[in-house]
Write an enzyme that holds these catalytic residues in place. Structure first.
Site: not given
Lengths: 330, 520
Positions: B14, B61, B64, B68, B432, B455, B499, B502
């Site tokens: 991502e 994102c 995901c 969030h 993640r 990330s 990601c 993110c």
């Protein structure tokens, strides 16, 4: 002749029809028999597609990949020739860029763009060492059709409220028609249906003044809402814990249905499973060009439209009551 | 002097990521990880209604999104003083359960599996399984028509790619099956989440979807189908690969990195009690023979911007904020900042969680010689997916009991109105890894907002002490015999499930410290 497709020849037409049939689950042979008497068409002539991602969250990709009818795998492997899509393709780095350059050179592809384009400084979105704006312009040049996918690529969406000068494709590509399929993320039905419409007819579907296909964005969420009757009665949800209020109108929770044009109320989402209003949250107006900043505060009534409609509904309700009690209405 | 190569874009992740590596004697000698896109999500929240935050941060994102929305709601709950009723917590947990299942499955099959398979080996399949023959026909058809996009172009398969026709064709069939399964798992989440992607129903104080019994039964039925696929297909596939053809990579410890691990802890197993499905903890310089887990202390987090495209400042706690953009910065090479824990560069995610939990299945793999690294990350994902499914069944039972009691609640309606001022922090463990959101409210508006995401930890550039980020460190020593074919580089990077949308975040220069921390 379509203004954006150019002159489609007969062979192309067969090719597109075959592709459409595959998307609809028909046997290609059935369609071939109907369409063609003489010309041979190769079923391998799948329409090339480039899907770019700029200032995106991959939500529109995810939305597309989550479509079950037709399944995403059949679209990706059987229906289109997906030449470039960062989140899906096997290749990376110079290999992926080769695929892009090769396809652009050939021309005649459908260009899908997800994510906004930062104009404040190209360095806010760099791919393979190039600013995203440059990549969009280059790909737009030889595209047969351009579809802006989701709120960010159409009108700027959430990033447009930020500091990077984010805009939609229509602010960058000026000399070609852009099909805008808004909502955050894109509704997979809207995207797949628009692609199939285009490949079947070779034409852009009828659009509204914001470039959205009328077949999906022609009517207001509020007018088609199944909670509308509660709105008319003035039954407006105040407490999410009260089972009696569970299906009441969400206008007092900032529902943007009255100022939003899309068919979510009828189509719903995720194969009809649920959607923003059914789950009690309310519409946040993601189909509209003013989303997000113009819809904020999301849980209030920034446009004043809700208050206006509530006043009108009160008058109608009063009239109905008077009629029911047999009194004369002035 | 080694040869420097650039992989840009790193695909099947991502977001937008560029990796530079220096190769010497067929191995990676040095590496640089660069996030190359920024939107300024946190900055655009300034001045907005705080309740908007959980909706807007979902857009950080599109893979995901729910995590969030949830973590933001945790921060808002904290700032509003909202007490989420048990029903609300259970429903939120079920939505997160669905998220775990689809995210891990999508990562294994659709984002990473092509790094380990020579798909074209399918042509040599000689069996007579009807379903597998259909897959063979499909792929051979693509080849014959001279159009194998998007399966090619690709990096050339190396000696670690599986090319046994039976294994490959089965894996590709599962790739196709899993695409539908991940969609169904997302839909499962949408029963209480509202719609996917970008669920709608999680708000400050709880959730908006008042459930009925039939929705719970629908969720359970869909969970049954997921559980069957995870137990009969996903876990066996990961274990067969990890202990079979990929075991040499596991033994080599490909993609190990710093061996420092962090988890914030998440998901109450039996709300309102505080027992967590994934415990919080910290491991520094892991010794597999003697796994020492220290307690997590949020105050020990700092962020450095020395090598990120922001104006310089000394390392600060994330809630203290820094920065404006500085795109011309000489030392800068990424939009990602460099968070550190007591100065250490940390790995977050499934491997960190399972090590910190001292999960017996993972420890067993390590004892058998699978060093923590790229392959172990895939194993950790599969192991924890099963744990989440088991927890979902318990949450369903508890929810049915709760919702049939009088006065059942899903939302704290007493605390829906915005406080004049306040501060809040939310911590969660998405698939993640460690995620934190911070909010500061002034005059009923957002004064400052911030997210430090998984990330950001993993993909960070070097910090003020020039210590490499975890992606960078994990690349060191990786075999790249052919610089035109850096397949091990993308294998390692993808094993983290990057990601990048993110990871990039911007923070406000004027923010104040957030003193309270909650761990849900």
């Amino acid at each position: 002749m379509s203004p954006i497709l150019g002159d489609i020849n007969r062979r192309d037409f067969i090719k597109y029809t075959a592709m459409t049939a595959a998307a609809l689950g028909l046997s290609q042979i059935d369609v071939m028999n109907k369409v063609s008497e003489a010309m041979a068409a190769s079923s391998s002539d799948k329409p090339p597609v480039i899907w770019l991602e700029g200032q995106d969250c991959a939500g529109c990709t995810t939305s597309f990949a989550s479509t079950l009818n037709p399944p995403a795998a059949s679209i990706i492997l059987d229906t289109i020739s997906l030449r470039y899509h960062e989140t899906i393709m096997a290749a990376s780095g110079h290999k992926s860029e080769q695929a892009l350059h090769h396809t652009v050179k050939e021309g005649g592809y459908v260009l899908l763009v997800e994510g906004s384009i930062p104009l404040a400084d190209g360095r806010f979105c760099m791919i393979a060492g190039r600013p995203f704006e440059e990549i969009v312009l280059e790909c737009a040049k030889n595209a047969a059709a351009i579809i802006a996918v989701g709120a960010c690529a159409t009108y700027g969406g959430v990033p447009a409220a930020g500091p990077t000068g984010s805009v939609g494709v229509r602010e960058v590509v000026k000399n070609k028609p852009i099909i805008n399929i808004s909502t955050c993320p894109v509704h997979p039905d809207h995207l797949v249906g628009t692609i199939v419409y285009y490949l079947t007819t070779g034409k852009v579907p009828p659009l509204d003044k914001e470039g959205r296909p009328l077949m999906y964005f022609g009517e207001s969420i509020h007018d088609n809402c199944r909670r509308h009757a509660y709105f008319e009665e003035g039954k407006l949800l105040q407490d999410w814990n009260d089972p009696e209020q569970k299906n009441w109108c969400l206008i007092d929770k900032g529902c943007k249905g009255p100022v939003t044009y899309a068919d979510c109320s009828v189509r719903r989402w995720n194969d009809g499973l649920n959607f923003c209003i059914d789950c009690g949250a309310g519409c946040r107006g993601c189909a509209e060009p003013i989303f997000y900043a113009g819809m904020s505060p999301l849980y209030s009534d920034p446009t004043g439209k809700a208050e206006e409609l509530k006043k009108e509904a009160k008058i109608r309700e009063a009239k109905r009551k008077e009629l029911n009690t047999g009194k004369e209405v002035k | 002097m080694g040869k420097r190569i650039t992989v840009d874009p790193v695909t099947r992740i991502e977001g937008h990521l560029k990796i530079d590596v220096e190769i010497e004697n067929g191995k990676v000698k040095d590496a640089w990880s660069s996030g190359t896109m920024a939107r300024g999500i946190e900055l655009l929240l300034r001045g907005k209604d705080p309740r908007d935050a959980s909706y807007v941060t979902s857009r950080i994102c599109g893979v995901c999104y729910s995590v969030h929305q949830l973590c933001s709601a945790y921060a808002l709950d904290d700032a509003f003083g909202a007490k989420v009723p048990t029903g609300g917590t259970l429903l939120r947990n079920l939505v997160m359960g669905a998220e775990y299942i689809y995210d891990h499955m999508l990562h294994f099959y659709h984002l990473t599996a092509l790094d380990y398979l020579d798909v074209m080996a399918i042509a040599n399949y000689k069996g007579d399984d009807k379903e597998l023959l259909a897959v063979k026909d499909k792929i051979v058809g693509l080849v014959k028509s001279n159009d194998t996009y998007p399966l090619t172009p690709r990096y050339k398969p190396d000696e670690y790619c599986v090319n046994d026709p039976d294994t490959v064709i089965t894996a590709v069939k599962h790739y196709i099956d899993a695409l539908a399964m991940q969609a169904k798992a997302r839909n499962m989440g949408a029963i209480f989440g509202g719609r996917q992607p970008h669920y709608q129903s999680i708000v400050v104080g709880g959730l908006t979807q008042y459930p009925d019994i039939n929705q719970v039964l629908q969720f359970k039925t869909m969970l049954d189908e997921q559980a069957k696929f995870v137990e009969e297909v996903y876990i066996p596939d990961v274990m067969a690969f990890g202990t079979g053809p990929l075991f040499p990579l596991a033994k080599m410890g490909l993609g190990g990195g710093h061996y420092n691990y962090l988890s914030y802890g998440a998901l109450k197993t039996n709300p309102p009690k505080n027992d967590l499905l994934f415990p919080a903890g910290v491991i520094i310089d892991m010794d597999p023979a003697n796994l020492r887990v220290k307690p997590f202390e949020a105050a020990k987090i700092t962020e450095s911007v020395k090598h990120a495209w922001y104006k310089d400042s000394k390392p600060l706690h994330p809630a203290k904020g820094v920065t404006e953009y500085d795109l011309d910065k000489e030392n800068g090479y990424s939009f990602v900042k460099a968070p550190r824990y007591e100065g250490h560069s940390m790995e977050v995610g499934p491997l960190a969680r399972m090590l910190i939990k001292k999960d017996p299945a993972l420890i067993d793999l390590v004892k058998k010689g699978a060093k923590p690294g790229a392959v172990a990350r895939h194993a950790a994902r599969a192991i924890e997916t099963k744990q989440v499914i088991d927890a979902c069944y318990k949450w369903i039972d508890q929810l049915l009991t709760e919702m049939t009691k009088p006065g059942f609640k899903i939302h704290d309606s007493e605390n829906w109105e915005i406080p004049d001022a306040g501060e809040g922090a939310g911590f969660y463990e998405p698939p993640r890894g460690a995620l934190g959101h911070w909010i500061e409210i002034e005059d009923k508006k957002i004064k400052n907002y911030q997210a430090v995401v998984p990330s950001t930890w993993n993909a960070s550039p070097r910090c003020d002490k020039d210590v490499r980020g975890q992606y960078e460190e994990s690349l060191i020593g990786a075999p790249v015999p052919d610089p035109d074919n850096p397949i091990n580089v993308v294998r390692i990077i993808r094993s983290f499930d990057p990601c990048l949308a993110c990871a990039i975040h911007l923070i406000d220069p004027q923010s104040n410290e957030v003193k309270k921390f909650i761990v849900e």
